[in-house]
Motif scaffolding. Structure first.
Motif, PDB file in Angstrom:
ATOM      1  N   LYS A 156       5.175  -0.197  -3.467  1.00 40.50           N
ATOM      2  CA  LYS A 156       5.607   1.050  -3.779  1.00 40.50           C
ATOM      3  C   LYS A 156       4.951   1.840  -4.898  1.00 40.50           C
ATOM      4  CE  LYS A 156      10.431   0.816  -1.828  1.00 40.50           C
ATOM      5  NZ  LYS A 156      11.584   0.509  -2.273  1.00 40.50           N
ATOM      6  N   VAL A 157       4.589   0.845  -6.089  1.00 37.07           N
ATOM      7  CA  VAL A 157       4.102   1.475  -7.121  1.00 37.07           C
ATOM      8  C   VAL A 157       2.407   1.689  -6.812  1.00 37.07           C
ATOM      9  CG1 VAL A 157       2.810   0.587  -9.297  1.00 37.07           C
ATOM     10  CG2 VAL A 157       5.224  -0.140  -8.994  1.00 37.07           C
ATOM     11  N   LEU A 158       1.949   1.212  -6.037  1.00 33.96           N
ATOM     12  CA  LEU A 158       0.469   1.308  -5.290  1.00 33.96           C
ATOM     13  C   LEU A 158       0.533   2.580  -4.605  1.00 33.96           C
ATOM     14  CD1 LEU A 158      -0.890  -2.014  -5.452  1.00 33.96           C
ATOM     15  CD2 LEU A 158      -1.604  -0.208  -7.008  1.00 33.96           C
ATOM     16  N   TRP A 159       1.492   2.881  -3.620  1.00 32.66           N
ATOM     17  CA  TRP A 159       1.456   3.957  -2.863  1.00 32.66           C
ATOM     18  C   TRP A 159       1.659   5.282  -3.781  1.00 32.66           C
ATOM     19  CZ3 TRP A 159       5.135   0.822   0.493  1.00 32.66           C
ATOM     20  CH2 TRP A 159       4.611   0.034   1.394  1.00 32.66           C
ATOM     21  N   GLU A 160       2.468   5.219  -4.801  1.00 35.33           N
ATOM     22  CA  GLU A 160       2.719   6.117  -5.760  1.00 35.33           C
ATOM     23  C   GLU A 160       1.482   6.719  -6.476  1.00 35.33           C
ATOM     24  OE1 GLU A 160       5.198   6.919  -9.343  1.00 35.33           O
ATOM     25  OE2 GLU A 160       6.540   6.470  -7.608  1.00 35.33           O
ATOM     26  N   THR A 194      -4.641  -1.223 -12.414  1.00 37.70           N
ATOM     27  CA  THR A 194      -4.791  -2.613 -12.961  1.00 37.70           C
ATOM     28  C   THR A 194      -3.474  -3.334 -13.002  1.00 37.70           C
ATOM     29  OG1 THR A 194      -4.369  -1.940 -15.226  1.00 37.70           O
ATOM     30  CG2 THR A 194      -6.680  -1.746 -14.643  1.00 37.70           C
ATOM     31  N   SER A 195      -3.885  -4.600 -13.071  1.00 37.94           N
ATOM     32  CA  SER A 195      -2.204  -5.505 -13.054  1.00 37.94           C
ATOM     33  C   SER A 195      -1.622  -5.045 -14.091  1.00 37.94           C
ATOM     34  CB  SER A 195      -2.683  -6.991 -13.124  1.00 37.94           C
ATOM     35  OG  SER A 195      -3.615  -7.413 -13.926  1.00 37.94           O
ATOM     36  N   ILE A 201      -3.286  -5.109   0.152  1.00 35.74           N
ATOM     37  CA  ILE A 201      -4.029  -4.418  -1.039  1.00 35.74           C
ATOM     38  C   ILE A 201      -5.355  -4.990  -1.066  1.00 35.74           C
ATOM     39  CG2 ILE A 201      -1.790  -3.799  -2.101  1.00 35.74           C
ATOM     40  CD1 ILE A 201      -2.436  -6.016  -4.316  1.00 35.74           C
ATOM     41  N   GLY A 202      -6.232  -4.209  -1.899  1.00 32.76           N
ATOM     42  CA  GLY A 202      -7.438  -4.320  -2.095  1.00 32.76           C
ATOM     43  C   GLY A 202      -7.853  -4.674  -3.341  1.00 32.76           C
ATOM     44  N   PRO A 238      -3.872   0.185  -2.084  1.00 32.56           N
ATOM     45  CA  PRO A 238      -3.045  -0.208  -0.873  1.00 32.56           C
ATOM     46  C   PRO A 238      -4.190  -0.041   0.369  1.00 32.56           C
ATOM     47  CG  PRO A 238      -2.380   1.859  -1.626  1.00 32.56           C
ATOM     48  CD  PRO A 238      -3.246   1.384  -2.692  1.00 32.56           C
ATOM     49  N   LEU A 239      -4.214  -1.144   1.281  1.00 34.23           N
ATOM     50  CA  LEU A 239      -5.106  -1.127   2.347  1.00 34.23           C
ATOM     51  C   LEU A 239      -4.296  -0.738   3.649  1.00 34.23           C
ATOM     52  CD1 LEU A 239      -7.105  -4.593   1.828  1.00 34.23           C
ATOM     53  CD2 LEU A 239      -7.746  -1.963   1.551  1.00 34.23           C
TER      54      LEU A 239
END
Length: 128
Positions: free
Chosen positions: A19-23, A28-29, A60-61, A73-74
């Motif tokens: 969800k964080v990465l889709w947003e 970075t981590s 994820i990549g 996200p992949l």
């Protein structure tokens, strides 16, 4: 992108990372940890473990820039939701969408607007 059968199975905890990465991505981590700090009590080590699992699952990549890795996200949110929905229907309702909808409508209190929206969706299915 993946076909429906190739979408990786994502755990409930991993959904938080996705969800964080889709947003917003790439991140970075450290940025992912910061975003989750407000909504979870997970340690940075736990979040790193979840990120590693998602990379291994190819959900994820990662891209290495200088000394930092960024993640993206992949798979799309829509692809994952579709896969999860089909898995849920198969597991709980033996794949019957009709049984699910009947159970949902019977047990939920729907507003007139929600009822109209559902009717519109079903009417749209008649044409396709």
């Amino acid at each position: 992108m993946f076909t429906i059968k190739e979408i990786p199975k994502i755990s409930e905890a991993e959904w938080s990372i996705m969800k964080v990465l889709w947003e917003k991505s790439p991140l970075t981590s450290t940025e992912i940890i910061q975003a989750l700090k407000e909504v979870t009590s997970w340690s940075p080590k736990t979040i790193h473990t979840l990120i590693s699992r998602l990379v291994k699952k190819e959900a994820i990549g990662e891209k290495k820039e200088s000394r930092l890795k960024s993640f993206f996200p992949l798979v799309t949110e829509e692809e994952c939701k579709s896969t999860e929905t089909k898995s849920f229907l198969k597991k709980v309702y033996s794949g019957s969408l009709q049984m699910f909808i009947a159970n949902f409508v019977k047990d939920e209190k729907l507003s007139q607007n929600e009822i109209e929206e559902l009717k519109d969706i079903l009417d749209g299915k008649k044409d396709s």
